[in-house]
Design a protein around this motif. Structure first.
Motif, mmCIF file in Angstrom:
data_model
loop_
_atom_site.group_PDB
_atom_site.id
_atom_site.type_symbol
_atom_site.label_atom_id
_atom_site.label_comp_id
_atom_site.label_asym_id
_atom_site.label_seq_id
_atom_site.Cartn_x
_atom_site.Cartn_y
_atom_site.Cartn_z
ATOM 1 N N LYS A 130 47.490 70.749 109.166
ATOM 2 C CA LYS A 130 47.013 69.476 109.734
ATOM 3 C C LYS A 130 46.716 69.569 111.229
ATOM 4 N N HIS A 133 43.202 70.742 112.182
ATOM 5 C CA HIS A 133 42.033 70.093 111.586
ATOM 6 C C HIS A 133 41.575 68.860 112.358
ATOM 7 N N ASN A 134 40.254 68.629 112.337
ATOM 8 C CA ASN A 134 39.714 67.420 112.943
ATOM 9 C C ASN A 134 39.776 66.260 111.939
ATOM 10 N N PHE A 135 39.308 65.107 112.358
ATOM 11 C CA PHE A 135 39.407 63.893 111.548
ATOM 12 C C PHE A 135 38.719 64.048 110.197
ATOM 13 N N VAL A 136 37.547 64.678 110.199
ATOM 14 C CA VAL A 136 36.775 64.828 108.957
ATOM 15 C C VAL A 136 37.513 65.701 107.946
ATOM 16 N N VAL A 137 38.009 66.853 108.416
ATOM 17 C CA VAL A 137 38.699 67.774 107.512
ATOM 18 C C VAL A 137 40.002 67.156 107.001
ATOM 19 N N LYS A 138 40.678 66.408 107.848
ATOM 20 C CA LYS A 138 41.894 65.715 107.408
ATOM 21 C C LYS A 138 41.582 64.769 106.256
ATOM 22 N N GLY A 139 40.417 64.131 106.322
ATOM 23 C CA GLY A 139 40.007 63.236 105.245
ATOM 24 C C GLY A 139 39.748 63.973 103.949
ATOM 25 N N VAL A 140 39.137 65.148 104.063
ATOM 26 C CA VAL A 140 38.890 65.985 102.881
ATOM 27 C C VAL A 140 40.213 66.362 102.227
#
Length: 204
Positions: A130, A133-140
Protein backbone atom coordinates in the motif's frame (compact mmCIF):
# COMPACT_ATOMS: atom_id res chain seq x y z
CA UNK A 1 -0.02 -34.47 -12.28
CA UNK A 2 0.09 -33.74 -8.56
CA UNK A 3 -1.46 -31.27 -6.09
CA UNK A 4 -0.27 -27.76 -6.90
CA UNK A 5 2.44 -27.30 -4.27
CA UNK A 6 3.98 -30.63 -5.25
CA UNK A 7 4.08 -29.64 -8.93
CA UNK A 8 6.15 -26.46 -8.55
CA UNK A 9 9.53 -25.55 -7.07
CA UNK A 10 9.18 -24.83 -3.35
CA UNK A 11 11.00 -21.86 -1.88
CA UNK A 12 12.10 -24.39 0.75
CA UNK A 13 14.25 -25.99 -1.99
CA UNK A 14 15.97 -22.78 -3.13
CA UNK A 15 19.70 -23.11 -2.28
CA UNK A 16 21.23 -20.34 -0.18
CA UNK A 17 25.03 -20.23 0.09
CA UNK A 18 27.62 -17.76 1.34
CA UNK A 19 27.31 -16.07 -2.07
CA UNK A 20 23.57 -15.62 -1.70
CA UNK A 21 20.24 -16.92 -3.02
CA UNK A 22 20.40 -19.16 -6.08
CA UNK A 23 18.98 -17.14 -8.96
CA UNK A 24 17.52 -19.89 -11.17
CA UNK A 25 15.88 -21.81 -8.32
CA UNK A 26 14.42 -18.58 -6.94
CA UNK A 27 12.96 -17.67 -10.33
CA UNK A 28 11.51 -21.16 -10.72
CA UNK A 29 9.85 -20.92 -7.29
CA UNK A 30 8.58 -17.44 -8.16
CA UNK A 31 6.98 -18.87 -11.31
CA UNK A 32 5.17 -21.28 -9.01
CA UNK A 33 3.85 -18.42 -6.92
CA UNK A 34 2.47 -16.77 -10.07
CA UNK A 35 0.36 -19.87 -10.63
CA UNK A 36 -1.27 -19.47 -7.22
CA UNK A 37 -3.17 -16.50 -8.60
CA UNK A 38 -4.71 -18.80 -11.21
CA UNK A 39 -5.98 -20.94 -8.33
CA UNK A 40 -7.44 -17.84 -6.70
CA UNK A 41 -9.49 -17.66 -9.88
CA UNK A 42 -10.14 -13.94 -9.78
CA UNK A 43 -9.29 -11.76 -12.77
CA UNK A 44 -9.11 -8.88 -10.29
CA UNK A 45 -5.68 -10.17 -9.27
CA UNK A 46 -4.45 -10.06 -12.86
CA UNK A 47 -2.67 -6.75 -12.14
CA UNK A 48 -0.64 -8.33 -9.32
CA UNK A 49 0.06 -11.44 -11.33
CA UNK A 50 1.17 -9.46 -14.38
CA UNK A 51 3.45 -7.28 -12.25
CA UNK A 52 5.15 -10.30 -10.67
CA UNK A 53 5.50 -12.00 -14.06
CA UNK A 54 7.01 -8.88 -15.61
CA UNK A 55 9.59 -8.54 -12.86
CA UNK A 56 10.53 -12.21 -13.12
CA UNK A 57 11.18 -11.60 -16.83
CA UNK A 58 13.50 -8.66 -16.02
CA UNK A 59 15.57 -10.66 -13.54
CA UNK A 60 15.71 -13.71 -15.80
CA UNK A 61 16.84 -11.59 -18.77
CA UNK A 62 19.75 -10.27 -16.74
CA UNK A 63 20.70 -13.78 -15.65
CA UNK A 64 20.64 -15.05 -19.22
CA UNK A 65 22.77 -12.11 -20.39
CA UNK A 66 25.40 -12.56 -17.66
CA UNK A 67 24.97 -16.07 -16.20
CA UNK A 68 28.45 -16.37 -14.69
CA UNK A 69 28.04 -13.06 -12.88
CA UNK A 70 24.45 -13.70 -11.80
CA UNK A 71 24.32 -17.16 -10.25
CA UNK A 72 22.96 -15.59 -7.04
CA UNK A 73 20.55 -12.70 -6.75
CA UNK A 74 23.03 -10.72 -4.71
CA UNK A 75 25.75 -11.08 -7.35
CA UNK A 76 23.26 -10.21 -10.09
CA UNK A 77 22.45 -6.92 -8.36
CA UNK A 78 26.08 -6.15 -7.55
CA UNK A 79 27.17 -6.74 -11.12
CA UNK A 80 24.52 -4.41 -12.52
CA UNK A 81 25.97 -1.55 -10.44
CA UNK A 82 27.15 1.36 -12.55
CA UNK A 83 24.78 0.68 -15.43
CA UNK A 84 22.40 3.46 -16.36
CA UNK A 85 19.05 1.71 -15.94
CA UNK A 86 19.69 -1.26 -13.59
CA UNK A 87 16.52 -2.90 -14.88
CA UNK A 88 17.01 -6.20 -13.05
CA UNK A 89 17.83 -4.49 -9.74
CA UNK A 90 14.58 -2.52 -9.90
CA UNK A 91 12.67 -5.56 -11.14
CA UNK A 92 13.91 -7.72 -8.27
CA UNK A 93 13.03 -5.00 -5.76
CA UNK A 94 9.42 -4.93 -6.97
CA UNK A 95 9.31 -8.71 -7.30
CA UNK A 96 10.25 -9.02 -3.64
CA UNK A 97 7.43 -6.65 -2.72
CA UNK A 98 4.90 -8.72 -4.66
CA UNK A 99 6.18 -11.94 -3.12
CA UNK A 100 6.05 -10.40 0.36
CA UNK A 101 2.43 -9.34 -0.19
CA UNK A 102 1.40 -12.84 -1.22
CA UNK A 103 3.45 -14.52 1.49
CA UNK A 104 2.07 -12.43 4.35
CA UNK A 105 -1.49 -12.85 3.07
CA UNK A 106 -1.24 -16.63 3.08
CA UNK A 107 0.56 -16.62 6.44
CA UNK A 108 -2.35 -14.58 7.81
CA UNK A 109 -4.77 -17.16 6.43
CA UNK A 110 -2.76 -20.02 7.92
CA UNK A 111 -2.54 -18.34 11.33
CA UNK A 112 -6.28 -17.71 11.52
CA UNK A 113 -8.26 -20.63 10.13
CA UNK A 114 -11.57 -18.80 10.50
CA UNK A 115 -10.43 -15.79 8.47
CA UNK A 116 -11.52 -15.45 4.87
CA UNK A 117 -8.89 -14.75 2.20
CA UNK A 118 -10.23 -11.25 1.53
CA UNK A 119 -9.39 -10.25 5.11
CA UNK A 120 -6.02 -12.02 5.04
CA UNK A 121 -4.98 -10.28 1.81
CA UNK A 122 -6.31 -6.89 2.98
CA UNK A 123 -4.19 -7.05 6.15
CA UNK A 124 -1.13 -7.97 4.11
CA UNK A 125 -1.71 -5.14 1.63
CA UNK A 126 -1.74 -2.61 4.46
CA UNK A 127 1.77 -3.57 5.60
CA UNK A 128 3.42 -4.42 2.27
CA UNK A 129 2.37 -2.79 -1.01
CA UNK A 130 0.00 0.00 0.00
CA UNK A 131 2.73 2.52 0.90
CA UNK A 132 4.20 2.22 -2.61
CA UNK A 133 0.93 2.77 -4.48
CA UNK A 134 -0.85 5.89 -5.69
CA UNK A 135 -4.58 6.54 -5.34
CA UNK A 136 -5.50 4.79 -8.59
CA UNK A 137 -3.59 1.59 -7.85
CA UNK A 138 -4.99 1.50 -4.31
CA UNK A 139 -8.44 1.51 -5.88
CA UNK A 140 -7.55 -1.40 -8.14
CA UNK A 141 -6.38 -3.39 -5.12
CA UNK A 142 -9.52 -2.54 -3.16
CA UNK A 143 -11.55 -4.20 -5.92
CA UNK A 144 -9.20 -7.17 -6.15
CA UNK A 145 -9.28 -7.84 -2.41
CA UNK A 146 -13.07 -7.91 -2.36
CA UNK A 147 -13.02 -10.43 -5.20
CA UNK A 148 -11.00 -13.05 -3.30
CA UNK A 149 -12.53 -16.53 -3.40
CA UNK A 150 -13.74 -18.28 -0.27
CA UNK A 151 -10.86 -19.84 1.62
CA UNK A 152 -12.53 -23.28 1.52
CA UNK A 153 -12.61 -23.19 -2.29
CA UNK A 154 -8.99 -22.03 -2.59
CA UNK A 155 -7.57 -24.60 -0.18
CA UNK A 156 -9.62 -27.33 -1.83
CA UNK A 157 -7.82 -26.47 -5.09
CA UNK A 158 -4.45 -26.67 -3.32
CA UNK A 159 -5.29 -30.16 -2.05
CA UNK A 160 -6.66 -31.42 -5.37
CA UNK A 161 -4.84 -33.36 -8.07
CA UNK A 162 -5.78 -31.73 -11.42
CA UNK A 163 -5.38 -35.12 -13.11
CA UNK A 164 -8.14 -36.58 -10.98
CA UNK A 165 -5.99 -38.48 -8.47
CA UNK A 166 -6.64 -38.55 -4.75
CA UNK A 167 -6.37 -35.19 -3.03
CA UNK A 168 -3.86 -34.74 -0.24
CA UNK A 169 -4.98 -34.27 3.34
CA UNK A 170 -5.43 -30.83 4.87
CA UNK A 171 -2.59 -31.64 7.28
CA UNK A 172 -0.16 -32.49 4.49
CA UNK A 173 -1.15 -29.43 2.51
CA UNK A 174 -0.68 -27.25 5.61
CA UNK A 175 2.80 -28.71 6.17
CA UNK A 176 3.83 -28.11 2.55
CA UNK A 177 2.36 -24.59 2.43
CA UNK A 178 3.88 -23.58 5.77
CA UNK A 179 7.34 -24.80 4.71
CA UNK A 180 6.94 -22.93 1.40
CA UNK A 181 5.88 -19.71 3.16
CA UNK A 182 8.51 -19.89 5.91
CA UNK A 183 11.28 -20.26 3.33
CA UNK A 184 9.83 -17.48 1.16
CA UNK A 185 9.61 -15.10 4.12
CA UNK A 186 13.24 -15.83 5.03
CA UNK A 187 14.43 -15.20 1.46
CA UNK A 188 12.48 -11.93 1.23
CA UNK A 189 13.86 -10.76 4.59
CA UNK A 190 17.42 -11.66 3.57
CA UNK A 191 17.18 -9.77 0.29
CA UNK A 192 15.39 -6.77 1.79
CA UNK A 193 18.29 -6.46 4.25
CA UNK A 194 20.75 -6.79 1.35
CA UNK A 195 18.99 -3.97 -0.50
CA UNK A 196 18.88 -1.78 2.60
CA UNK A 197 22.51 -2.40 3.60
CA UNK A 198 23.81 -1.69 0.09
CA UNK A 199 21.33 1.08 -0.69
CA UNK A 200 20.54 -0.80 -3.91
CA UNK A 201 17.06 0.69 -4.20
CA UNK A 202 18.35 4.24 -4.49
CA UNK A 203 17.00 6.06 -7.52
CA UNK A 204 13.90 3.91 -7.99
Amino acid sequence: MAPYLESVTSFANVPITDEGVDTLAFLSASDGLVGLFDLLGSTAFSVVQADIKGNIVKVRARYEATPKLSNTLEKLVENEKGEKKRTATEGLMWLLRGLSFTCKALQNAQANKSEELAAAFAKSYEVTLKKFHNFVVKGVFAVALKACPYRADFFAKLRADPAGGAEISQEKMDDELNAWLTALAAIVAKLEKFYADGNWGKGF
